[in-house]
Motif scaffolding. Structure first.
Motif, PDB file in Angstrom:
ATOM      1  N   ALA A 162     -20.815   3.209  14.997  1.00 17.46           N
ATOM      2  CA  ALA A 162     -20.291   2.630  16.236  1.00 17.46           C
ATOM      3  C   ALA A 162     -18.845   2.175  16.053  1.00 17.46           C
ATOM      4  O   ALA A 162     -18.003   2.345  16.952  1.00 17.46           O
ATOM      5  CB  ALA A 162     -21.168   1.462  16.676  1.00 17.46           C
ATOM      6  N   ALA A 163     -18.544   1.619  14.887  1.00 13.26           N
ATOM      7  CA  ALA A 163     -17.181   1.145  14.626  1.00 13.26           C
ATOM      8  C   ALA A 163     -16.181   2.289  14.582  1.00 13.26           C
ATOM      9  O   ALA A 163     -15.088   2.208  15.157  1.00 13.26           O
ATOM     10  CB  ALA A 163     -17.138   0.360  13.313  1.00 13.26           C
ATOM     11  N   VAL A 164     -16.527   3.395  13.904  1.00 15.63           N
ATOM     12  CA  VAL A 164     -15.590   4.511  13.798  1.00 15.63           C
ATOM     13  C   VAL A 164     -15.411   5.207  15.147  1.00 15.63           C
ATOM     14  O   VAL A 164     -14.391   5.834  15.406  1.00 15.63           O
ATOM     15  CB  VAL A 164     -16.054   5.504  12.714  1.00 15.63           C
ATOM     16  CG1 VAL A 164     -17.266   6.309  13.174  1.00 15.63           C
ATOM     17  CG2 VAL A 164     -14.922   6.454  12.330  1.00 15.63           C
ATOM     18  N   LEU A 165     -16.405   5.078  16.018  1.00 11.67           N
ATOM     19  CA  LEU A 165     -16.272   5.626  17.363  1.00 11.67           C
ATOM     20  C   LEU A 165     -15.332   4.775  18.209  1.00 11.67           C
ATOM     21  O   LEU A 165     -14.633   5.295  19.080  1.00 11.67           O
ATOM     22  CB  LEU A 165     -17.653   5.694  18.024  1.00 11.67           C
ATOM     23  CG  LEU A 165     -17.862   6.791  19.058  1.00 11.67           C
ATOM     24  CD1 LEU A 165     -17.753   8.165  18.429  1.00 11.67           C
ATOM     25  CD2 LEU A 165     -19.232   6.632  19.724  1.00 11.67           C
ATOM     26  N   PRO A 169      -9.379   4.699  12.152  1.00 10.43           N
ATOM     27  CA  PRO A 169      -9.990   4.755  10.811  1.00 10.43           C
ATOM     28  C   PRO A 169      -9.766   3.536   9.925  1.00 10.43           C
ATOM     29  O   PRO A 169     -10.717   3.086   9.266  1.00 10.43           O
ATOM     30  CB  PRO A 169      -9.364   6.022  10.208  1.00 10.43           C
ATOM     31  CG  PRO A 169      -9.126   6.901  11.389  1.00 10.43           C
ATOM     32  CD  PRO A 169      -8.718   5.970  12.500  1.00 10.43           C
ATOM     33  N   PRO A 170      -8.543   2.946   9.850  1.00 16.36           N
ATOM     34  CA  PRO A 170      -8.392   1.766   8.966  1.00 16.36           C
ATOM     35  C   PRO A 170      -9.322   0.609   9.352  1.00 16.36           C
ATOM     36  O   PRO A 170      -9.919  -0.036   8.475  1.00 16.36           O
ATOM     37  CB  PRO A 170      -6.913   1.386   9.146  1.00 16.36           C
ATOM     38  CG  PRO A 170      -6.244   2.665   9.550  1.00 16.36           C
ATOM     39  CD  PRO A 170      -7.230   3.370  10.404  1.00 16.36           C
ATOM     40  N   ALA A 174     -12.436  -1.019   7.171  1.00 13.94           N
ATOM     41  CA  ALA A 174     -12.568  -2.461   6.952  1.00 13.94           C
ATOM     42  C   ALA A 174     -13.941  -2.953   7.409  1.00 13.94           C
ATOM     43  O   ALA A 174     -14.579  -3.783   6.741  1.00 13.94           O
ATOM     44  CB  ALA A 174     -11.460  -3.197   7.704  1.00 13.94           C
ATOM     45  N   TYR A 175     -14.406  -2.419   8.535  1.00 16.78           N
ATOM     46  CA  TYR A 175     -15.750  -2.782   9.021  1.00 16.78           C
ATOM     47  C   TYR A 175     -16.800  -2.370   8.002  1.00 16.78           C
ATOM     48  O   TYR A 175     -17.764  -3.111   7.747  1.00 16.78           O
ATOM     49  CB  TYR A 175     -16.004  -2.106  10.361  1.00 16.78           C
ATOM     50  CG  TYR A 175     -17.351  -2.438  10.968  1.00 16.78           C
ATOM     51  CD1 TYR A 175     -17.479  -3.458  11.901  1.00 16.78           C
ATOM     52  CD2 TYR A 175     -18.493  -1.727  10.607  1.00 16.78           C
ATOM     53  CE1 TYR A 175     -18.710  -3.771  12.454  1.00 16.78           C
ATOM     54  CE2 TYR A 175     -19.735  -2.037  11.152  1.00 16.78           C
ATOM     55  CZ  TYR A 175     -19.842  -3.056  12.077  1.00 16.78           C
ATOM     56  OH  TYR A 175     -21.059  -3.363  12.611  1.00 16.78           O
ATOM     57  N   TYR A 219     -13.352  12.949  10.328  1.00 16.28           N
ATOM     58  CA  TYR A 219     -12.881  14.325  10.184  1.00 16.28           C
ATOM     59  C   TYR A 219     -13.092  15.116  11.471  1.00 16.28           C
ATOM     60  O   TYR A 219     -12.212  15.864  11.904  1.00 16.28           O
ATOM     61  CB  TYR A 219     -13.623  15.004   9.032  1.00 16.28           C
ATOM     62  CG  TYR A 219     -13.161  16.413   8.761  1.00 16.28           C
ATOM     63  CD1 TYR A 219     -12.029  16.657   7.985  1.00 16.28           C
ATOM     64  CD2 TYR A 219     -13.841  17.498   9.290  1.00 16.28           C
ATOM     65  CE1 TYR A 219     -11.599  17.945   7.741  1.00 16.28           C
ATOM     66  CE2 TYR A 219     -13.415  18.798   9.058  1.00 16.28           C
ATOM     67  CZ  TYR A 219     -12.300  19.014   8.287  1.00 16.28           C
ATOM     68  OH  TYR A 219     -11.869  20.297   8.059  1.00 16.28           O
ATOM     69  N   ALA A 220     -14.259  14.949  12.105  1.00 13.76           N
ATOM     70  CA  ALA A 220     -14.535  15.686  13.345  1.00 13.76           C
ATOM     71  C   ALA A 220     -13.584  15.264  14.460  1.00 13.76           C
ATOM     72  O   ALA A 220     -13.064  16.109  15.203  1.00 13.76           O
ATOM     73  CB  ALA A 220     -15.986  15.459  13.768  1.00 13.76           C
TER      74      ALA A 220
END
Length: 440
Positions: A162-165, A169-170, A174-175, A219-220
């Motif tokens: 959920a965080a990367v969505l 990215p940084p 961290a999350y 990456y996607a």
């Protein structure tokens, strides 16, 4: 009124061109094949019209992660109930709601809402998941000697996804670090009797597993963003080339008028010492041509029939010069004014169809024939690319294959007045039809 009539005629002609076979040897599809083809086209055409590849991948990931959250909640329910025996029931409910409550919402909004809404819900789900972990020290007043780890520890990847969505990215990395630390501390609170080495192992396992999911999504999304950037660059480049070609044509037309009419008239006048009826008519015609040139609406950003054909021929032959290219025009009904951006879109979709055929339509033991037929009529254009190669089942094409759904059909859906169709069956070749029916 005349402009409206021409636009209506263009639309009617575009429709008729879609219904009329473009090749004398073409044969109509029987009912079962036609229905399979329509289902395949519909399956590939359910994308949002205005979205790029990055937004589409965001939407798909949002739906997948939301459903994964629901499935994880169901799978973990026995363990949640077992560990809930050691804490008040209200704290178990709070933990479950904070950990999983927003994932069904994420799946729903990913179906019909915009990218910003999807990212905001994903961010709220990620924060809520950390909140569930923060509740653990309050909920578990007494240690649980029977548990190997707190159930939240095993589903940390959901919060990371959920965080990367939601974030760059940084921030997502961290999350991941904070979430892995929280999950290890949650195990310490629940188990109490643990060592520093075991605590470090819990952190490493949680971070390592989540990092794999984190890398895949990053990456996607980066790949989808590159697709959008390259598409924009190619469209701008093609539009610039076509605009330059249109301006060069206007200069050449005016230069030809000066040479063939004006200079020749002046030369004949200098050589003829007396009044000549032929010279008079020539001078009158030259003046009429100059007046027409001055009063005509010059549209350097639009291509006429001949220029559009040349532009599309160049796009095809840049991919493979051996492809047969034919045209059909009807005198008096080929008054095409194709915008440069529309020509660029059609050329890009056509080139992608040719590349797909060259990559996938090869048949061992014989040569595959490929042809492009351009038909121009009443302000519209119809481009048909056909091969007699291997063919494929449209309904079996994965939704993440961007060649047809995005680069061909998606481009044509985004073009005002445009449409794209793909027809194929295994062993019977492929036909790609691109239509533009607006006279703008």
């Amino acid at each position: 009124m005349a402009a409206g009539s021409r636009a209506a005629a263009a639309r009617m002609t575009a429709s008729s061109m879609l219904d009329t076979p473009s090749h004398p040897r073409s044969r109509p599809l029987d009912r079962p094949r036609a229905s399979r083809w329509r289902r395949g086209v519909v399956a590939l055409s359910r994308e949002k019209v205005s979205e790029g590849a990055a937004d589409r991948i965001l939407r798909r990931f949002g739906f997948a992660i939301g459903i994964a959250g629901v499935i994880a909640a169901i799978v973990e329910l026995p363990e949640i109930a077992d560990q809930g025996r050691f804490v008040p029931v209200q704290w178990t409910i709070v933990e479950v709601v904070l950990a999983f409550g927003l994932f069904p919402v994420l799946a729903v909004v990913s179906v019909g809402m915009g990218p910003r809404v999807i990212q905001r819900v994903a961010g709220a789900a990620a924060v809520s998941f950390l909140g569930a972990m923060a509740v653990v020290p309050v909920a578990y007043a007494a240690p649980n000697a029977e548990a190997a780890s707190v159930w939240l520890y095993r589903v940390l990847a959901l919060g990371v996804l959920a965080a990367v969505l939601a974030w760059r990215p940084p921030l997502a990395v961290a999350y991941l670090v904070v979430g892995a630390a929280f999950s290890a501390l949650a195990n310490l609170v629940v188990l109490r009797e643990t060592t520093a080495l075991a605590l470090l192992g819990d952190f490493a396992r949680a971070a390592g597993l989540s990092a794999l999911f984190l890398w895949c999504v990053i990456y996607a999304r980066a790949a989808a963003a590159r697709v959008d950037r390259e598409s924009a660059i190619e469209s701008s480049r093609a539009a610039a080339v076509a605009g330059t070609a249109a301006r060069e044509r206007e200069r050449a037309r005016f230069a030809a008028l000066i040479h063939d009419a004006v200079l020749s008239t002046l030369l004949d006048a200098s050589r003829t010492g007396t009044e000549s009826p032929v010279l008079r008519r020539q001078a009158e015609r030259t003046l009429e041509q100059l007046d027409e040139c001055r009063g005509a609406e010059i549209e350097p950003d639009r291509l006429d029939a001949q220029s559009a054909i040349g532009f599309l021929r160049s796009a095809v032959h840049e991919v493979n010069p051996g492809i047969r290219f034919t045209t059909r025009r009807w005198a008096g009904f080929d008054d095409l004014h194709l915008p440069v951006d529309a020509a660029s879109t059609i050329a890009a979709a056509l080139a992608e169809a040719v590349r797909n055929s060259l990559r996938h339509a090869t048949v061992v033991g014989r040569e595959v024939r490929r042809t492009v037929t351009v038909t121009i009529s009443a302000g519209g254009i119809r481009v048909v690319f056909r091969d007699d190669g291997a063919g494929f089942d449209l309904s079996a094409v994965p939704v993440d294959r961007l060649g047809i759904s995005v680069s061909i059909l998606g481009r044509m859906r985004q073009l005002s007045g445009g449409a794209g169709f793909v027809e194929s069956e295994p062993g019977e070749g492929t036909t790609v039809t691109l239509v533009w029916g607006g006279n703008g």
